[in-house]
Write a protein that holds these residues in place. Structure first.
Motif: not given
Length: 164
Positions: A33-59
């Motif tokens: 399982l790879t966890l990645l900072k949003m700002e480090n994502w690049k299109p060549e990494m693919g688009f099948d990533w999921t944001f993980l949230l710990f709290d409702m307010f993060q939505i």
């Protein structure tokens, strides 16, 4: 820096994540399982990533504003669920597909605590990195279970089950 641990060694994982902008954890199913900072994502990494949230307010940090009914769908979900929802207008660099991002609210206490310590929405992907994991745990990642559901959830409460 490979660690074999029964539970999540959260301090070491958070430290690696902060230093490198990503961390790979071999979870209880034996999957990386790879966890990645949003700002480090690049299109060549693919688009099948999921944001993980710990709290409702993060939505609200990753999605367009949700009506109460949409928030209730997330809050009262009884099984691990991956939602596909319209992305927030402030997010420019993310794995956006047809105007939507994927996110999940992680309730399992150990994984939730890890995300809380990271303290920001993170991108996740199973099997992305082929390198050795930075950490290992016997804990199962909740989104890999057979009961995981997937659905489209609109800001006004429109819901569509996604069968994969």
């Amino acid at each position: 820096m490979h660690q074999n641990i029964e539970l999540l060694d959260q301090q070491a994982i958070v430290k690696t994540f902060r230093e490198n902008g990503q961390v790979t954890i071999r979870e209880g199913n034996g999957k990386n399982l790879t966890l990645l900072k949003m700002e480090n994502w690049k299109p060549e990494m693919g688009f099948d990533w999921t944001f993980l949230l710990f709290d409702m307010f993060q939505i609200r940090t990753v999605c367009e504003p949700f009506a109460e009914v949409s928030l209730d769908v997330v809050e009262f979900a009884s099984k691990p669920t991956i939602y596909h929802s319209p992305v927030s207008r402030v997010i420019k660099n993310a794995p956006i597909q047809e105007g939507n991002i994927s996110f999940s609210l992680i309730r399992e206490p150990n994984w939730n605590k890890l995300l809380f310590q990271i303290s920001q929405p993170v991108l996740s992907k199973i099997g992305y990195v082929t390198k050795e994991a930075d950490a290992q745990t016997e804990l199962y990642f909740p989104l890999l279970g057979p009961s995981t559901k997937e659905m489209f959830l609109g800001p006004e409460g429109d819901v569509k089950i996604i069968n994969r």
